[in-house]
Scaffold this motif. Structure first.
Motif, PDB file in Angstrom:
ATOM      1  N   LEU A 159      24.337  -9.912  11.827  1.00  0.00           N
ATOM      2  CA  LEU A 159      24.515  -8.540  11.353  1.00  0.00           C
ATOM      3  C   LEU A 159      23.168  -7.873  11.082  1.00  0.00           C
ATOM      4  N   LYS A 160      22.182  -8.631  10.605  1.00  0.00           N
ATOM      5  CA  LYS A 160      20.854  -8.073  10.374  1.00  0.00           C
ATOM      6  C   LYS A 160      20.213  -7.646  11.693  1.00  0.00           C
ATOM      7  N   ASN A 161      20.456  -8.402  12.742  1.00  0.00           N
ATOM      8  CA  ASN A 161      19.943  -8.020  14.059  1.00  0.00           C
ATOM      9  C   ASN A 161      20.596  -6.728  14.539  1.00  0.00           C
ATOM     10  N   ARG A 162      21.897  -6.586  14.303  1.00  0.00           N
ATOM     11  CA  ARG A 162      22.594  -5.353  14.684  1.00  0.00           C
ATOM     12  C   ARG A 162      22.060  -4.173  13.876  1.00  0.00           C
ATOM     13  N   LEU A 163      21.794  -4.415  12.594  1.00  0.00           N
ATOM     14  CA  LEU A 163      21.293  -3.355  11.725  1.00  0.00           C
ATOM     15  C   LEU A 163      19.942  -2.839  12.209  1.00  0.00           C
ATOM     16  N   GLU A 164      19.066  -3.744  12.632  1.00  0.00           N
ATOM     17  CA  GLU A 164      17.734  -3.342  13.072  1.00  0.00           C
ATOM     18  C   GLU A 164      17.768  -2.484  14.331  1.00  0.00           C
ATOM     19  N   SER A 165      18.745  -2.722  15.202  1.00  0.00           N
ATOM     20  CA  SER A 165      18.805  -1.995  16.476  1.00  0.00           C
ATOM     21  C   SER A 165      19.753  -0.806  16.449  1.00  0.00           C
ATOM     22  N   CYS A 166      20.311  -0.494  15.268  1.00  0.00           N
ATOM     23  CA  CYS A 166      21.301   0.588  15.185  1.00  0.00           C
ATOM     24  C   CYS A 166      20.641   1.867  14.658  1.00  0.00           C
ATOM     25  N   PRO A 167      20.691   2.976  15.427  1.00  0.00           N
ATOM     26  CA  PRO A 167      20.074   4.228  14.970  1.00  0.00           C
ATOM     27  C   PRO A 167      21.003   5.089  14.099  1.00  0.00           C
ATOM     28  N   ASP A 168      22.284   4.797  14.081  1.00  0.00           N
ATOM     29  CA  ASP A 168      23.263   5.611  13.371  1.00  0.00           C
ATOM     30  C   ASP A 168      23.297   5.235  11.889  1.00  0.00           C
ATOM     31  N   GLU A 169      23.064   6.193  11.003  1.00  0.00           N
ATOM     32  CA  GLU A 169      23.013   5.915   9.565  1.00  0.00           C
ATOM     33  C   GLU A 169      24.367   5.456   9.019  1.00  0.00           C
ATOM     34  N   ARG A 170      25.446   6.047   9.536  1.00  0.00           N
ATOM     35  CA  ARG A 170      26.777   5.665   9.055  1.00  0.00           C
ATOM     36  C   ARG A 170      27.073   4.206   9.393  1.00  0.00           C
ATOM     37  N   ILE A 171      26.739   3.802  10.601  1.00  0.00           N
ATOM     38  CA  ILE A 171      26.969   2.419  11.013  1.00  0.00           C
ATOM     39  C   ILE A 171      26.014   1.476  10.268  1.00  0.00           C
ATOM     40  N   GLN A 172      24.785   1.937  10.041  1.00  0.00           N
ATOM     41  CA  GLN A 172      23.849   1.130   9.255  1.00  0.00           C
ATOM     42  C   GLN A 172      24.401   0.838   7.871  1.00  0.00           C
ATOM     43  N   LYS A 173      24.995   1.834   7.252  1.00  0.00           N
ATOM     44  CA  LYS A 173      25.594   1.658   5.930  1.00  0.00           C
ATOM     45  C   LYS A 173      26.704   0.622   5.981  1.00  0.00           C
ATOM     46  N   PHE A 174      27.510   0.676   7.049  1.00  0.00           N
ATOM     47  CA  PHE A 174      28.601  -0.289   7.209  1.00  0.00           C
ATOM     48  C   PHE A 174      28.065  -1.707   7.325  1.00  0.00           C
ATOM     49  N   TRP A 175      27.020  -1.885   8.173  1.00  0.00           N
ATOM     50  CA  TRP A 175      26.444  -3.222   8.338  1.00  0.00           C
ATOM     51  C   TRP A 175      25.844  -3.727   7.037  1.00  0.00           C
ATOM     52  N   LYS A 176      25.195  -2.863   6.271  1.00  0.00           N
ATOM     53  CA  LYS A 176      24.608  -3.260   4.988  1.00  0.00           C
ATOM     54  C   LYS A 176      25.678  -3.716   4.007  1.00  0.00           C
ATOM     55  N   GLU A 177      26.797  -3.015   4.007  1.00  0.00           N
ATOM     56  CA  GLU A 177      27.905  -3.408   3.118  1.00  0.00           C
ATOM     57  C   GLU A 177      28.462  -4.771   3.508  1.00  0.00           C
ATOM     58  N   GLN A 178      28.588  -4.988   4.814  1.00  0.00           N
ATOM     59  CA  GLN A 178      29.100  -6.274   5.289  1.00  0.00           C
ATOM     60  C   GLN A 178      28.136  -7.418   4.955  1.00  0.00           C
ATOM     61  N   ILE A 179      26.834  -7.156   5.108  1.00  0.00           N
ATOM     62  CA  ILE A 179      25.827  -8.172   4.790  1.00  0.00           C
ATOM     63  C   ILE A 179      25.875  -8.517   3.304  1.00  0.00           C
ATOM     64  N   ALA A 180      25.964  -7.491   2.459  1.00  0.00           N
ATOM     65  CA  ALA A 180      26.020  -7.723   1.011  1.00  0.00           C
ATOM     66  C   ALA A 180      27.274  -8.499   0.628  1.00  0.00           C
ATOM     67  N   LEU A 181      28.402  -8.163   1.271  1.00  0.00           N
ATOM     68  CA  LEU A 181      29.658  -8.843   0.972  1.00  0.00           C
ATOM     69  C   LEU A 181      29.599 -10.315   1.381  1.00  0.00           C
ATOM     70  N   LEU A 182      29.068 -10.566   2.579  1.00  0.00           N
ATOM     71  CA  LEU A 182      28.956 -11.948   3.046  1.00  0.00           C
ATOM     72  C   LEU A 182      27.985 -12.750   2.178  1.00  0.00           C
ATOM     73  N   ALA A 183      26.880 -12.119   1.782  1.00  0.00           N
ATOM     74  CA  ALA A 183      25.909 -12.809   0.928  1.00  0.00           C
ATOM     75  C   ALA A 183      26.545 -13.177  -0.410  1.00  0.00           C
ATOM     76  N   LYS A 184      27.361 -12.290  -0.940  1.00  0.00           N
ATOM     77  CA  LYS A 184      28.070 -12.575  -2.204  1.00  0.00           C
ATOM     78  C   LYS A 184      29.036 -13.739  -2.029  1.00  0.00           C
ATOM     79  N   HIS A 185      29.785 -13.741  -0.931  1.00  0.00           N
ATOM     80  CA  HIS A 185      30.714 -14.839  -0.656  1.00  0.00           C
ATOM     81  C   HIS A 185      29.964 -16.160  -0.487  1.00  0.00           C
TER      82      HIS A 185
END
Length: 339
Positions: A159-185
Motif C-alpha cells: 500500500l505504501k508503494n501505491r501511495l507513492e505513485s498515486c497523484p490523486d489526493e482522495r485516493i492518497q487519503k484512502f491508502w493512508k487510512e488503510q495503512i493506519a488501520l492495518l498497522a493498528k491491527h
C-alpha cells in the motif's frame, strides 16, 4: 475410501516387507484427498483429506502395522493429517518437495502421478536414517498467527508503494487510512501473540533468553522462538544452515567459485537479516566489531550484514543452550594483589 490390496500372494511385496523391521507408508497430499502407499507392497489407499478421512487413514495404517509415515509438504494441506498422525503416536516425517523429486531423479524415475508419488514418498521414508524429533505442537498455531502478522506487514508495504505513485489526493487519503488501520491491527495481533506465548512458562523463559541478546528485538525473538524450535539443541553450523545463512562452497577442479548462502527458512532468514542492521551498528558490540572488521577487509555492506545475521543466530543458539541471559562482555576476573 478406495483401497486396493493384492494380499499375501504378492510374493515380491511380501519378501520386501519381511526384510524391514519398520513398516513405512508414504502419503501424497492434495486439497481434497490423500493417496497412501506402503513401501515394498502394492497395497494402497485413497481417502478424503477431511477429519473422517484421517480417521480411516489411521485405522488402515494400524491394521497394516505401520510405524513410520512420510508425507510431502503441500502448502499447508498436509498439516491436519500430520497433526492427527502424531496424536496417534506415528513417527511422521514431513518431506520438502525438492527432497522427493531428488530421490526420484536419483532412481531415474520420470513418470509422475499421485499414486506413484505416494509409493515414492514411502520409499523415501524407508530410506531415512536419521529421524528428528517432532516439533512442539504448541508452536503450530503460533506459526500460523505469526505468518498472518508478517502478511499484514507485506500488505502495508504494498500500500505504501501505491501511495507513492498515486497523484490523486482522495485516493492518497484512502491508502493512508488503510495503512493506519492495518498497522493498528498488526500491533494488536502481535501483542496478542506474545501474550499467548507467555501463558506457557517454558516458552516464555526461552523467549526471554532470546530477547536478552543485543540486537534481537521482541519481533525477532518471537520469530526465532516460533520458526526455529530447534534453537539451543543444535550446533552453530546447523543453526546457520537452518536459517539459510550458511555460506556454501562452489568449487570444482580448478574452478573456485564465490561462496553463497542458500536454502533455509525464508521468513526466519528475513527476520534475522532485518535485525542485523541495527544490531551491527548500535546494539551488539560483538556484531559491531565484526561488521567493522569485514568492511575494513574490503567486504561489501550486504555480505557483512549476512555475516552479522549468521553470528547473531549463533550467539542466540549458544545463549539458549547455556540457559543464562546474554551479557555484552564477559565479566572480568578480580585481581588480588599479594603484599
Amino acid at each position: 475410501m478406495v483401497e486396493r490390496t493384492s494380499g499375501s500372494h504378492h510374493k515380491g511385496g511380501s519378501r520386501k516387507m519381511a526384510k524391514r523391521n519398520t513398516i513405512c507408508a508414504g502419503i501424497d497430499t492434495s486439497k481434497d484427498k490423500l493417496d497412501v502407499a506402503l513401501d515394498g507392497s502394492s497395497e494402497e489407499l485413497q481417502v478424503k483429506n477431511t477429519a473422517e478421512g484421517h480417521q480411516e487413514l489411521v485405522e488402515w495404517l494400524k491394521r497394516h502395522k505401520v510405524k513410520r509415515v512420510g508425507i510431502e509438504a503441500s502448502g499447508g494441506y498436509e498439516q491436519a493429517a500430520v497433526a492427527e498422525l502424531r496424536r496417534q503416536r506415528f513417527v511422521v516425517i514431513v518431506f520438502q518437495p525438492i527432497q522427493v523429486r531428488a530421490y526420484a531423479t536419483f532412481h531415474l524415475q520420470r513418470a509422475k502421478n499421485d499414486k506413484m508419488d505416494a509409493a515414492l514418498i514411502a520409499a523415501c521414508t524407508a530410506a531415512v536414517k536419521k529421524i528428528h524429533p517432532a516439533p512442539d505442537p504448541r508452536l503450530q498455531p503460533f506459526a500460523v498467527h505469526l505468518t498472518m502478522i508478517d502478511q499484514i506487514k507485506e500488505d502495508i508495504a504494498k500500500l505504501k508503494n501505491r501511495l507513492e505513485s498515486c497523484p490523486d489526493e482522495r485516493i492518497q487519503k484512502f491508502w493512508k487510512e488503510q495503512i493506519a488501520l492495518l498497522a493498528k491491527h498488526r500491533r494488536a495481533e502481535f501483542k496478542a501473540l506474545v501474550a499467548a506465548i507467555r501463558k506457557h512458562r517454558d516458552l516464555a523463559a526461552r523467549l526471554d533468553l532470546i530477547y536478552s541478546v543485543g540486537g534481537s528485538g521482541l519481533p525477532t525473538a518471537v520469530a526465532i522462538l516460533i520458526r526455529m524450535p530447534e534453537i539451543g539443541q543444535i550446533t552453530r553450523e546447523q543453526a546457520a544452515a537452518l536459517t539459510g545463512l550458511a555460506p556454501y562452497d562452489d568449487d570444482s577442479g580448478k574452478h573456485v567459485g564465490a561462496r553463497r548462502i542458500d536454502g533455509g527458512r525464508q521468513r526466519l532468514r528475513q527476520a534475522l537479516y532485518t535485525a542485523a542492521l541495527p544490531a551491527s551498528f548500535r546494539w551488539n558490540p560483538q556484531l559491531m566489531a565484526l561488521y567493522s572488521r569485514l568492511i575494513a577487509a574490503g567486504k561489501g555492506h550486504k555480505r557483512a550484514l549476512v555475516a552479522c545475521a549468521r553470528k547473531l543466530i549463533v550467539i542466540i543458539n549458544a545463549v539458549v543452550a547455556r540457559g543464562t541471559p546474554w551479557v555484552a562482555e564477559p565479566p572480568r576476573t578480580a585481581s588480588v594483589s599479594v603484599t
